[in-house]
Design a protein around this motif. Structure first.
Motif, PDB file in Angstrom:
ATOM      1  N   ALA A 153       0.852  -1.186   0.000  1.00 48.45           N
ATOM      2  CA  ALA A 153       0.000   0.000   0.000  1.00 48.45           C
ATOM      3  C   ALA A 153       0.887   1.235   0.000  1.00 48.45           C
ATOM      4  O   ALA A 153       2.023   1.196   0.472  1.00 48.45           O
ATOM      5  N   ALA A 154       0.359   2.332  -0.554  1.00 53.42           N
ATOM      6  CA  ALA A 154       1.068   3.601  -0.578  1.00 53.42           C
ATOM      7  C   ALA A 154       0.050   4.724  -0.485  1.00 53.42           C
ATOM      8  O   ALA A 154      -1.074   4.607  -0.986  1.00 53.42           O
ATOM      9  N   VAL A 155       0.445   5.822   0.170  1.00 54.29           N
ATOM     10  CA  VAL A 155      -0.467   6.941   0.343  1.00 54.29           C
ATOM     11  C   VAL A 155       0.359   8.211   0.518  1.00 54.29           C
ATOM     12  O   VAL A 155       1.508   8.172   0.988  1.00 54.29           O
ATOM     13  N   LEU A 156      -0.208   9.350   0.101  1.00 57.14           N
ATOM     14  CA  LEU A 156       0.418  10.642   0.325  1.00 57.14           C
ATOM     15  C   LEU A 156       0.002  11.180   1.672  1.00 57.14           C
ATOM     16  O   LEU A 156      -1.186  11.149   2.033  1.00 57.14           O
ATOM     17  N   MET A 157       0.963  11.704   2.435  1.00 57.55           N
ATOM     18  CA  MET A 157       0.693  12.322   3.728  1.00 57.55           C
ATOM     19  C   MET A 157       1.367  13.685   3.742  1.00 57.55           C
ATOM     20  O   MET A 157       2.548  13.815   4.084  1.00 57.55           O
ATOM     21  N   GLY A 158       0.624  14.706   3.329  1.00 63.66           N
ATOM     22  CA  GLY A 158       1.222  16.026   3.205  1.00 63.66           C
ATOM     23  C   GLY A 158       2.284  16.007   2.119  1.00 63.66           C
ATOM     24  O   GLY A 158       2.021  15.668   0.968  1.00 63.66           O
ATOM     25  N   ASP A 159       3.523  16.375   2.491  1.00 67.20           N
ATOM     26  CA  ASP A 159       4.632  16.363   1.536  1.00 67.20           C
ATOM     27  C   ASP A 159       5.456  15.095   1.648  1.00 67.20           C
ATOM     28  O   ASP A 159       6.592  15.041   1.200  1.00 67.20           O
ATOM     29  N   GLN A 183      18.000  16.224 -13.594  1.00 69.97           N
ATOM     30  CA  GLN A 183      17.695  14.904 -13.052  1.00 69.97           C
ATOM     31  C   GLN A 183      16.370  14.870 -12.290  1.00 69.97           C
ATOM     32  O   GLN A 183      15.838  13.799 -12.025  1.00 69.97           O
ATOM     33  N   GLY A 184      15.852  16.041 -11.895  1.00 72.35           N
ATOM     34  CA  GLY A 184      14.572  16.068 -11.196  1.00 72.35           C
ATOM     35  C   GLY A 184      14.688  15.638  -9.746  1.00 72.35           C
ATOM     36  O   GLY A 184      15.738  15.742  -9.109  1.00 72.35           O
ATOM     37  N   LEU A 185      13.569  15.124  -9.217  1.00 73.56           N
ATOM     38  CA  LEU A 185      13.493  14.755  -7.805  1.00 73.56           C
ATOM     39  C   LEU A 185      13.866  13.300  -7.576  1.00 73.56           C
ATOM     40  O   LEU A 185      13.733  12.459  -8.455  1.00 73.56           O
ATOM     41  N   ALA A 186      14.327  13.026  -6.355  1.00 75.34           N
ATOM     42  CA  ALA A 186      14.577  11.668  -5.886  1.00 75.34           C
ATOM     43  C   ALA A 186      13.910  11.514  -4.530  1.00 75.34           C
ATOM     44  O   ALA A 186      13.521  12.501  -3.898  1.00 75.34           O
ATOM     45  N   LEU A 187      13.735  10.290  -4.076  1.00 74.12           N
ATOM     46  CA  LEU A 187      13.139  10.023  -2.774  1.00 74.12           C
ATOM     47  C   LEU A 187      14.224   9.721  -1.752  1.00 74.12           C
ATOM     48  O   LEU A 187      15.179   8.999  -2.051  1.00 74.12           O
ATOM     49  N   ALA A 188      14.063  10.251  -0.555  1.00 76.69           N
ATOM     50  CA  ALA A 188      14.968   9.964   0.554  1.00 76.69           C
ATOM     51  C   ALA A 188      14.131   9.486   1.732  1.00 76.69           C
ATOM     52  O   ALA A 188      13.081  10.065   2.040  1.00 76.69           O
ATOM     53  N   GLN A 189      14.580   8.433   2.401  1.00 75.12           N
ATOM     54  CA  GLN A 189      13.822   7.887   3.517  1.00 75.12           C
ATOM     55  C   GLN A 189      13.850   8.846   4.691  1.00 75.12           C
ATOM     56  O   GLN A 189      14.900   9.322   5.106  1.00 75.12           O
ATOM     57  N   ASP A 190      12.666   9.132   5.228  1.00 74.00           N
ATOM     58  CA  ASP A 190      12.538  10.131   6.286  1.00 74.00           C
ATOM     59  C   ASP A 190      12.259   9.497   7.644  1.00 74.00           C
ATOM     60  O   ASP A 190      12.661  10.034   8.664  1.00 74.00           O
ATOM     61  N   ASN A 191      11.557   8.362   7.672  1.00 71.34           N
ATOM     62  CA  ASN A 191      11.227   7.720   8.941  1.00 71.34           C
ATOM     63  C   ASN A 191      10.815   6.281   8.671  1.00 71.34           C
ATOM     64  O   ASN A 191      10.587   5.890   7.529  1.00 71.34           O
ATOM     65  N   GLU A 192      10.711   5.499   9.747  1.00 69.67           N
ATOM     66  CA  GLU A 192      10.368   4.087   9.612  1.00 69.67           C
ATOM     67  C   GLU A 192       9.635   3.620  10.863  1.00 69.67           C
ATOM     68  O   GLU A 192      10.000   3.977  11.983  1.00 69.67           O
ATOM     69  N   VAL A 193       8.577   2.825  10.650  1.00 64.62           N
ATOM     70  CA  VAL A 193       7.827   2.213  11.751  1.00 64.62           C
ATOM     71  C   VAL A 193       7.768   0.715  11.477  1.00 64.62           C
ATOM     72  O   VAL A 193       7.432   0.296  10.365  1.00 64.62           O
ATOM     73  N   ASN A 194       8.096  -0.079  12.495  1.00 66.29           N
ATOM     74  CA  ASN A 194       8.087  -1.532  12.349  1.00 66.29           C
ATOM     75  C   ASN A 194       6.854  -2.124  13.028  1.00 66.29           C
ATOM     76  O   ASN A 194       6.474  -1.694  14.124  1.00 66.29           O
ATOM     77  N   PHE A 195       6.241  -3.106  12.369  1.00 68.11           N
ATOM     78  CA  PHE A 195       5.062  -3.777  12.898  1.00 68.11           C
ATOM     79  C   PHE A 195       5.350  -5.267  13.063  1.00 68.11           C
ATOM     80  O   PHE A 195       6.366  -5.783  12.584  1.00 68.11           O
ATOM     81  N   SER A 196       4.416  -5.947  13.731  1.00 69.29           N
ATOM     82  CA  SER A 196       4.544  -7.391  13.916  1.00 69.29           C
ATOM     83  C   SER A 196       3.989  -8.167  12.738  1.00 69.29           C
ATOM     84  O   SER A 196       4.233  -9.369  12.610  1.00 69.29           O
ATOM     85  N   GLU A 197       3.211  -7.500  11.857  1.00 71.41           N
ATOM     86  CA  GLU A 197       2.612  -8.142  10.697  1.00 71.41           C
ATOM     87  C   GLU A 197       2.757  -7.236   9.478  1.00 71.41           C
ATOM     88  O   GLU A 197       3.076  -6.047   9.600  1.00 71.41           O
ATOM     89  N   ALA A 198       2.515  -7.797   8.311  1.00 74.41           N
ATOM     90  CA  ALA A 198       2.618  -7.041   7.068  1.00 74.41           C
ATOM     91  C   ALA A 198       1.580  -5.927   7.024  1.00 74.41           C
ATOM     92  O   ALA A 198       0.475  -6.049   7.556  1.00 74.41           O
ATOM     93  N   VAL A 199       1.940  -4.828   6.371  1.00 74.74           N
ATOM     94  CA  VAL A 199       1.015  -3.717   6.151  1.00 74.74           C
ATOM     95  C   VAL A 199       0.196  -4.025   4.899  1.00 74.74           C
ATOM     96  O   VAL A 199       0.752  -4.296   3.832  1.00 74.74           O
ATOM     97  N   PHE A 212      -3.788   5.915   9.182  1.00 79.52           N
ATOM     98  CA  PHE A 212      -4.298   4.591   9.549  1.00 79.52           C
ATOM     99  C   PHE A 212      -3.554   3.517   8.757  1.00 79.52           C
ATOM    100  O   PHE A 212      -3.415   3.628   7.533  1.00 79.52           O
ATOM    101  N   CYS A 213      -3.099   2.500   9.464  1.00 75.93           N
ATOM    102  CA  CYS A 213      -2.346   1.400   8.853  1.00 75.93           C
ATOM    103  C   CYS A 213      -3.077   0.090   9.127  1.00 75.93           C
ATOM    104  O   CYS A 213      -3.164  -0.345  10.285  1.00 75.93           O
ATOM    105  N   GLY A 214      -3.610  -0.543   8.088  1.00 75.08           N
ATOM    106  CA  GLY A 214      -4.223  -1.855   8.239  1.00 75.08           C
ATOM    107  C   GLY A 214      -3.166  -2.936   8.167  1.00 75.08           C
ATOM    108  O   GLY A 214      -2.270  -2.896   7.320  1.00 75.08           O
ATOM    109  N   LEU A 215      -3.272  -3.932   9.054  1.00 81.74           N
ATOM    110  CA  LEU A 215      -2.256  -4.975   9.142  1.00 81.74           C
ATOM    111  C   LEU A 215      -2.838  -6.341   8.784  1.00 81.74           C
ATOM    112  O   LEU A 215      -4.050  -6.541   8.780  1.00 81.74           O
TER     113      LEU A 215
END
Length: 276
Positions: A153-159, A183-199, A212-215
């Motif tokens: 899953a993927a979603v936009l959250m603000g910027d 070259q335009g824009l690239a993505l850089a990882q900003d944060n990470e949350v770990n769960f016990s099950e797949a998102v 909201f994150c469904g697991l």
């Protein structure tokens, strides 16, 4: 152990077969007939296969018979998509085995089938969306970045861009300008949350700023940054497959066949299930 298909002259694995291909003389049988040549594949050639990026392997609906290509992936297993790994032997960073994933892949534009470098630079959407609709690739993620398994899953959250994966991680990405303006824009990882099950599902509600994150275990994890809040919504018994907000009510759908409505209780400072 002898290969029974070899004895029938029908083994398609040849020297790669895990069973013995001994002659039939020791068994007192007549020699097997020569193998039947494979039928001519008249399907359209898969342009992703030509570019070396097809993740569907043997399950691809288009032909992988073009000379000079590489076949990636392997036939998917029988597990539901939310369980187990989706890593295959495909090309690219991680091959995927999504046998149930039946998203269409077009044969591409005929003028590009013999130019792998040009194919690699665009997503061949023209045959479906019309002339001029092709998407050009401006950036490729390095091998040491991103999810270790399929993105569910993927979603936009603000910027920020939020991605949830089968590797049980939620990753937040921000856009960054590359070294040169061309070259335009690239993505850089900003944060990470770990769960016990797949998102398995994601939703961001911009008014209340809840994420909201469904697991895969049926939970819905809710996060809000300002003011900070976090809650686990329990009730579903199978993976959460869809999330939406309607008139300030969170609605969740699950593979357990249930649809639940959650309302925010200001006195409790959290969500409570109002209807199922």
């Amino acid at each position: 152990m002898l290969c029974r298909f070899y004895q029938q002259g029908a083994c398609r694995f040849g020297d790669q077969c895990r069973y013995a291909h001994e002659g039939p003389e020791s068994l007192g049988k007549s020699a097997p007939p020569p193998p039947v040549p494979p039928p001519v594949d008249d399907r359209p050639v898969c342009t992703y296969f030509l570019a070396g990026t097809c993740n569907f392997g043997d399950t691809c609906r288009f032909s992988h018979a073009a000379q000079g290509g590489k076949k990636g992936g392997k036939k998917g297993g029988g597990k539901p998509w939310w369980k187990g790994k989706t890593k295959g032997k495909g090309v690219g960073k991680k091959g995927v085995d999504w046998e149930e994933w039946s998203a269409g892949k077009g044969p591409g534009m005929s003028g590009l089938q013999n130019n792998a470098s040009e194919i690699d630079q665009r997503s061949l959407t023209g045959p479906y969306l019309g002339r001029g609709s092709e998407l050009f690739k401006v950036w490729s993620m390095p091998e040491d970045m991103g999810h270790e398994d399929g993105i569910r899953a993927a979603v936009l959250m603000g910027d920020r861009v939020c991605t949830g994966g089968a590797d049980r991680r939620l990753l937040l990405w921000r856009g960054e300008q590359q070294a040169s303006p061309e070259q335009g824009l690239a993505l850089a990882q900003d944060n990470e949350v770990n769960f016990s099950e797949a998102v398995t599902a994601l939703l961001f509600e911009p008014t209340s700023r809840w994420l909201f994150c469904g697991l895969a275990d049926g939970q819905v994890r809710a996060f809000r940054q300002e003011p900070f809040a976090e809650q686990a919504l329990t009730g579903h018994t199978q993976p959460v497959t869809s999330l939406l907000v309607h008139e300030s009510v969170l609605i969740s759908g699950s593979a357990d066949g249930a649809v639940r409505a959650w309302k925010y209780d200001a006195q409790l400072g959290g969500f409570a299930c109002a209807a199922t």
